[in-house]
Motif scaffolding. Structure first.
Motif, PDB file in Angstrom:
ATOM      1  N   GLN A 312       0.835  -1.167  -0.024  1.00 49.78           N
ATOM      2  CA  GLN A 312      -0.169   0.082  -0.048  1.00 49.78           C
ATOM      3  C   GLN A 312       0.740   1.288  -0.042  1.00 49.78           C
ATOM      4  OE1 GLN A 312      -0.551  -2.357   2.291  1.00 49.78           O
ATOM      5  NE2 GLN A 312      -2.202  -3.444   0.950  1.00 49.78           N
ATOM      6  N   LEU A 316       1.274   5.893  -2.023  1.00 53.77           N
ATOM      7  CA  LEU A 316       1.728   7.236  -0.981  1.00 53.77           C
ATOM      8  C   LEU A 316       2.992   7.831  -1.980  1.00 53.77           C
ATOM      9  CD1 LEU A 316       1.988   8.843   1.417  1.00 53.77           C
ATOM     10  CD2 LEU A 316       3.505   7.390   2.317  1.00 53.77           C
ATOM     11  N   ILE A 322       3.676  12.705  -8.027  1.00 56.38           N
ATOM     12  CA  ILE A 322       2.839  13.396  -8.830  1.00 56.38           C
ATOM     13  C   ILE A 322       3.144  15.038  -8.287  1.00 56.38           C
ATOM     14  CG2 ILE A 322       0.343  14.343  -9.315  1.00 56.38           C
ATOM     15  CD1 ILE A 322      -0.463  11.459  -8.906  1.00 56.38           C
ATOM     16  N   ILE A 330       5.940  23.424 -12.370  1.00 58.80           N
ATOM     17  CA  ILE A 330       5.135  24.728 -12.058  1.00 58.80           C
ATOM     18  C   ILE A 330       6.418  25.584 -11.708  1.00 58.80           C
ATOM     19  CG2 ILE A 330       4.013  26.065 -10.501  1.00 58.80           C
ATOM     20  CD1 ILE A 330       2.092  23.512 -10.144  1.00 58.80           C
TER      21      ILE A 330
ATOM     22  N   LEU B  93     -10.771  15.316  -5.868  1.00 58.43           N
ATOM     23  CA  LEU B  93     -10.992  13.910  -5.769  1.00 58.43           C
ATOM     24  C   LEU B  93     -10.681  13.086  -4.678  1.00 58.43           C
ATOM     25  CD1 LEU B  93      -9.106  13.587  -9.442  1.00 58.43           C
ATOM     26  CD2 LEU B  93     -11.809  13.573  -8.991  1.00 58.43           C
ATOM     27  N   LEU B 138      -1.736  23.554  -1.713  1.00 58.91           N
ATOM     28  CA  LEU B 138      -1.070  22.923  -3.141  1.00 58.91           C
ATOM     29  C   LEU B 138      -1.594  23.839  -4.057  1.00 58.91           C
ATOM     30  CD1 LEU B 138      -0.889  19.095  -2.901  1.00 58.91           C
ATOM     31  CD2 LEU B 138       1.147  21.059  -2.955  1.00 58.91           C
ATOM     32  N   PHE B 144      -0.942  24.559  -8.095  1.00 59.11           N
ATOM     33  CA  PHE B 144      -1.185  23.253  -8.656  1.00 59.11           C
ATOM     34  C   PHE B 144      -2.707  23.280  -9.255  1.00 59.11           C
ATOM     35  CE2 PHE B 144       1.560  20.015  -7.545  1.00 59.11           C
ATOM     36  CZ  PHE B 144       2.879  20.701  -6.927  1.00 59.11           C
ATOM     37  N   PRO B 145      -2.840  22.509 -10.338  1.00 61.17           N
ATOM     38  CA  PRO B 145      -4.335  22.437 -10.944  1.00 61.17           C
ATOM     39  C   PRO B 145      -4.780  21.419  -9.809  1.00 61.17           C
ATOM     40  CG  PRO B 145      -2.821  21.918 -12.693  1.00 61.17           C
ATOM     41  CD  PRO B 145      -2.036  22.000 -11.465  1.00 61.17           C
ATOM     42  N   LEU B 147      -7.409  19.299 -10.087  1.00 62.84           N
ATOM     43  CA  LEU B 147      -7.574  17.850 -10.422  1.00 62.84           C
ATOM     44  C   LEU B 147      -6.191  17.212  -9.963  1.00 62.84           C
ATOM     45  CD1 LEU B 147      -9.398  16.261 -11.919  1.00 62.84           C
ATOM     46  CD2 LEU B 147      -8.012  16.351 -13.914  1.00 62.84           C
ATOM     47  N   ILE B 148      -5.088  17.925 -10.242  1.00 60.63           N
ATOM     48  CA  ILE B 148      -3.541  16.941  -9.981  1.00 60.63           C
ATOM     49  C   ILE B 148      -3.610  16.998  -8.558  1.00 60.63           C
ATOM     50  CG2 ILE B 148      -1.437  17.364 -10.638  1.00 60.63           C
ATOM     51  CD1 ILE B 148      -3.130  16.641 -12.684  1.00 60.63           C
ATOM     52  N   LEU B 151      -5.728  14.667  -6.831  1.00 59.77           N
ATOM     53  CA  LEU B 151      -5.375  13.403  -7.563  1.00 59.77           C
ATOM     54  C   LEU B 151      -4.246  12.905  -6.416  1.00 59.77           C
ATOM     55  CD1 LEU B 151      -5.700  11.146  -9.394  1.00 59.77           C
ATOM     56  CD2 LEU B 151      -4.061  12.124 -11.114  1.00 59.77           C
ATOM     57  N   ALA B 152      -3.263  13.761  -6.587  1.00 53.18           N
ATOM     58  CA  ALA B 152      -1.856  13.213  -5.596  1.00 53.18           C
ATOM     59  C   ALA B 152      -2.420  12.925  -4.210  1.00 53.18           C
ATOM     60  CB  ALA B 152      -1.036  14.141  -5.757  1.00 53.18           C
ATOM     61  N   THR B 153      -3.148  13.771  -3.490  1.00 53.03           N
ATOM     62  CA  THR B 153      -3.729  13.574  -2.194  1.00 53.03           C
ATOM     63  C   THR B 153      -4.508  12.213  -2.019  1.00 53.03           C
ATOM     64  OG1 THR B 153      -5.182  15.245  -2.475  1.00 53.03           O
ATOM     65  CG2 THR B 153      -3.142  16.027  -1.376  1.00 53.03           C
ATOM     66  N   TYR B 155      -4.126   9.723  -3.623  1.00 57.04           N
ATOM     67  CA  TYR B 155      -3.153   8.255  -3.545  1.00 57.04           C
ATOM     68  C   TYR B 155      -2.639   8.396  -2.289  1.00 57.04           C
ATOM     69  CZ  TYR B 155      -3.528   6.737  -8.327  1.00 57.04           C
ATOM     70  OH  TYR B 155      -3.730   6.100  -9.682  1.00 57.04           O
ATOM     71  N   ALA B 156      -2.068   9.484  -1.811  1.00 52.36           N
ATOM     72  CA  ALA B 156      -1.258   9.543  -0.502  1.00 52.36           C
ATOM     73  C   ALA B 156      -2.027   9.112   0.711  1.00 52.36           C
ATOM     74  CB  ALA B 156      -0.593  10.792  -0.369  1.00 52.36           C
ATOM     75  N   LYS B 158      -4.794   8.048   0.833  1.00 46.83           N
ATOM     76  CA  LYS B 158      -5.464   6.564   0.738  1.00 46.83           C
ATOM     77  C   LYS B 158      -4.668   5.480   1.254  1.00 46.83           C
ATOM     78  CE  LYS B 158      -5.714   3.891  -3.295  1.00 46.83           C
ATOM     79  NZ  LYS B 158      -6.079   3.519  -4.749  1.00 46.83           N
ATOM     80  N   SER B 159      -3.266   5.545   0.820  1.00 48.25           N
ATOM     81  CA  SER B 159      -2.049   4.639   1.304  1.00 48.25           C
ATOM     82  C   SER B 159      -2.070   5.022   2.669  1.00 48.25           C
ATOM     83  CB  SER B 159      -0.915   5.129   0.440  1.00 48.25           C
ATOM     84  OG  SER B 159       0.121   4.630   1.007  1.00 48.25           O
ATOM     85  N   LEU B 160      -2.141   6.231   3.229  1.00 44.88           N
ATOM     86  CA  LEU B 160      -1.837   6.312   4.674  1.00 44.88           C
ATOM     87  C   LEU B 160      -2.780   5.755   5.615  1.00 44.88           C
ATOM     88  CD1 LEU B 160      -0.648  10.094   5.223  1.00 44.88           C
ATOM     89  CD2 LEU B 160       0.343   7.941   5.755  1.00 44.88           C
TER      90      LEU B 160
END
Lengths: 339, 360
Positions: A312, A316, A322, A330, B93, B138, B144-145, B147-148, B151-153, B155-156, B158-160
């Motif tokens: 999992q 992270l 990303i 940016i 997201l 962010l 940051f856009p 959406l991006i 999207l990154a958070t 993943y992060a 969810k994993s946490l």
């Protein structure tokens, strides 16, 4: 039109020469990515001696193939300032229709692949028509079609899995049948598609038009670019590539197709594309970067497993990747604009 | 473009009869359309019920019980309302991942460390605020856009949630007893003649909706949010601190996600690390609710009442579909209905914009 743009005739009337239209061969982001991937591979090779062997790298490349393949289409779409979040559901639909047909009729490889590509292109056509001619924001439309596609896919599944798949798609799989001279077929096909797409985006007139549409759709339309057919095309291409990628997914799996095929891939593909330096706002991006982004994501995923860390954790790292990739992009944009 | 708009207006003035006005109201007032659709759904389902085509009775008790799924849906719809209103491609997201992580935080603080209910709720809310602040930082400060960034958070976080919990749901005795917070209760004073309503409606949904309404309509923050969502540059020149206000929208989305986490823990009597991300996750339905409720994805347009009515429509439609089609077919048709409603609503938004200008 484009010949006009690309020819750099010396300015005769004293005005500065037009800014160059074609980007440099390797953009900054790609250089950074190659560096990061190299460092990761070396580190992983030092930490787990098994990593830098063909038994580990080849499965990694096979796993990269479908993500990078769909990523090529997604890059086209995102360059035009669109997005497609329905690809996961589209993978499910194409995979279930193709595998059920193979189980029922035992059709050989080529017709099966063509069927899969055809179904995928049809789904892409639905998205493209709604986005280009319905004039609705792409994320809304594809959220909607994602639900509809999921319904279609689940109806085909009935309430069970597809069992007893023939070994037709083993040529795209991880095993011995999936390689020629040690090179996985699926990755070779992906490389070929990336190369063609790279040439198209860089040198074909309509490829350059995609960047114009993403930069400023209205300006592109007024400059005589046929915006709607081109936008439609990007979604159809993505659909067709989803169809091909679905064959890869089937080939990588077991003889049973689960209902969860493709689940969550839409975000993974988008992650690969944006890590590869394509701007989500449109107008900028390369398919080579997308391939590197997909390799980076897959390296992180396999690396975490091979180090014996909980799997999992890889999500992270994908999230951090990303933020890091888009963040540096940016910052670079900002400093470029300042100078 | 302008001439056709003018022509339409002229035609509109000439034929200002009742039918035309009704159509215009249905198209420009999203609330009117949603209200009509809810009535249509209720009428069709009730007549199917009388015809004996349903596997259970589609009555007031059933509708009230179905509201239990409206609580998280409407609250997350309100979260999306805040961020989408803030414009510049605002979207979140990561709500599902935030719900998962905050649920684990609540599971630990209430179920394992046994800190008591209110401190646990407070800690969970703070966790939500911190997650939202990360998104907001962010997006608003780093550029940051959305959406991006989300999207990154996604993943992060969810994993946490999976790692912190060791992939095991927390269902100690306290958490199991907390199920009582998801039960249905009689409405006081007038309740004896009405069906029992899920408790979460009063403890979570109505306070959140009221707070959101007050924030958007009765505070300077709300008016600034509409302003910067409509035109970022104009808002800057008008002296609005667009960064701080935009960040606050994401913080509020995180706060609401934290509260939703508590609701979902109560409903399952267990704090599951994948509560917000399993299946389709929670972000997709929440965004659908927002768009159906008339929120413009480009920012600056959207109302609390639209979100609430859109939720009622989806929840009661889904409940009816489950009775009309048994088993798998019902849940699959819910997907179809959601997708078609979303596409239909956005096509309609377009027609409205072309014919009548702005959607209210």
């Amino acid at each position: 039109m484009s010949t006009n743009l690309e020819s750099r005739s010396p300015a005769t009337d004293g005005t500065p020469a037009p800014r160059k239209i074609l980007p440099s061969l390797v953009t900054g982001q790609e250089g950074v990515l190659i560096g990061i991937i190299a460092v990761l591979w070396i580190l992983l090779g030092l930490l787990t001696p098994a990593f830098l062997t063909s038994g580990s790298i080849l499965p990694l490349l096979v796993a990269v193939a479908p993500i990078a393949l769909i990523g090529v289409g997604m890059t086209f779409i995102i360059i035009t300032a669109g997005i497609d979040v329905s690809v996961a559901a589209a993978i499910m639909v194409t995979a279930v229709i193709t595998s059920q047909t193979m189980v029922a009729t035992g059709i050989p490889l080529i017709p099966a692949v063509l069927l899969s590509i055809g179904v995928g292109a049809l789904l892409g056509l639905v998205n493209g028509l709604l986005v280009a001619y319905g004039k609705i924001h792409a994320i809304i439309i594809t959220f909607g079609t994602a639900n509809v596609f999921q319904f279609i896919g689940l109806r085909f599944f009935g309430s069970s899995t597809v069992n007893g798949l023939p070994d037709t798609f083993d040529v795209f799989g991880r095993g011995e049948a999936g390689r020629t001279l040690g090179i996985p077929h699926s990755f070779a096909i992906t490389l070929l598609v990336v190369a063609v797409a790279w040439w198209y985006l860089r040198h074909a007139a309509s490829g350059r038009h995609l960047f114009a549409i993403g930069g400023n759709e209205n300006a592109a339309r007024l400059a005589g670019i046929k915006v709607k057919p081109l936008v439609l095309m990007t979604y159809v291409i993505t659909g067709a590539l989803v169809g091909l990628a679905a064959c890869f997914f089937i080939g990588q799996g077991t003889s049973t197709l689960e209902q969860s095929v493709g689940a969550g891939r839409e975000l993974l593909v988008i992650a690969a594309v944006v890590i590869g330096g394509t701007s989500i706002l449109g107008g900028r991006g390369t398919v080579f970067g997308t391939l590197l982004g997909a390799i980076l994501v897959q390296t992180v995923t396999s690396g975490v497993t091979q180090l014996g860390w909980p799997s999992q954790l890889s999500d992270l790292f994908v999230g951090v990747a990303i933020i890091a990739a888009v963040g540096t992009d940016i910052l670079r944009e900002r400093s470029r604009r300042k100078s | 473009m302008t001439t056709t708009a003018l022509k339409n207006n002229e035609v509109g003035h000439r034929q200002e009869n009742l039918g035309y006005r009704a159509v215009r109201m249905l198209l420009t007032q999203r609330i009117a359309l949603l209200g009509l659709l809810i009535v249509v759904v209720l009428a069709i389902m009730t007549s199917l019920d009388f015809a004996g085509a349903l596997s259970g009775s589609y009555d007031a008790d059933y509708l009230a019980a179905a509201l239990i799924s409206a609580v998280p849906l409407a609250m997350l719809g309100l979260a999306q309302l805040m961020v989408i209103l803030s414009g510049r491609g605002g979207i979140d997201l990561s709500v599902g991942a935030m719900v998962s992580l905050c649920g684990i935080v609540f599971g630990y603080s209430y179920g394992i460390w046994d800190l008591g209910l209110f401190p646990a709720i407070l800690i969970t809310a703070v966790a939500g605020v911190l997650c939202g602040a990360l998104n907001g930082f962010l997006v608003a400060y780093m550029g940051f856009p959305p959406l991006i960034a989300t999207l990154a958070t996604f993943y992060a976080l969810k994993s946490l949630a999976l790692i912190v919990s060791g992939q095991k749901p927390i269902s100690t005795l306290q958490i199991q007893d907390f199920f009582s917070a998801a039960q249905s209760v009689e409405i006081p004073v007038i309740g004896h003649s009405l069906p029992d309503v899920p408790l979460g409606i009063f403890t979570f949904l109505i306070p959140t909706a009221l707070l959101a309404w007050v924030l958007l309509n009765r505070t300077t923050f709300g008016r600034r949010l509409y302003a910067l969502g409509t035109n970022d540059v104009a808002a800057i020149w008008a002296g609005v601190d667009t960064r701080a206000n935009r960040m606050l929208a994401y913080v509020l989305s995180g706060l609401i996600s934290g509260l939703v986490a508590i609701v979902i823990v109560a409903q399952f009597a267990s704090a599951r690390p994948d509560a917000g991300v399993s299946g389709n996750g929670l972000a997709l339905p929440a965004i659908t609710i927002a768009v159906l409720g008339g929120v413009a994805i480009t920012g600056g347009i959207g109302r609390v009442s639209g979100i609430l009515l859109a939720t009622l429509l989806i929840v009661w439609l889904n409940a009816g579909i489950l009775l009309a089609f048994a088993g798998n077919e019902g849940t699959q048709l819910q997907l179809l209905a959601l997708g078609l409603l979303l596409i239909g609503a956005s096509l309609l938004n377009n027609v409205t914009r072309k014919k009548f200008g702005v959607l209210h």
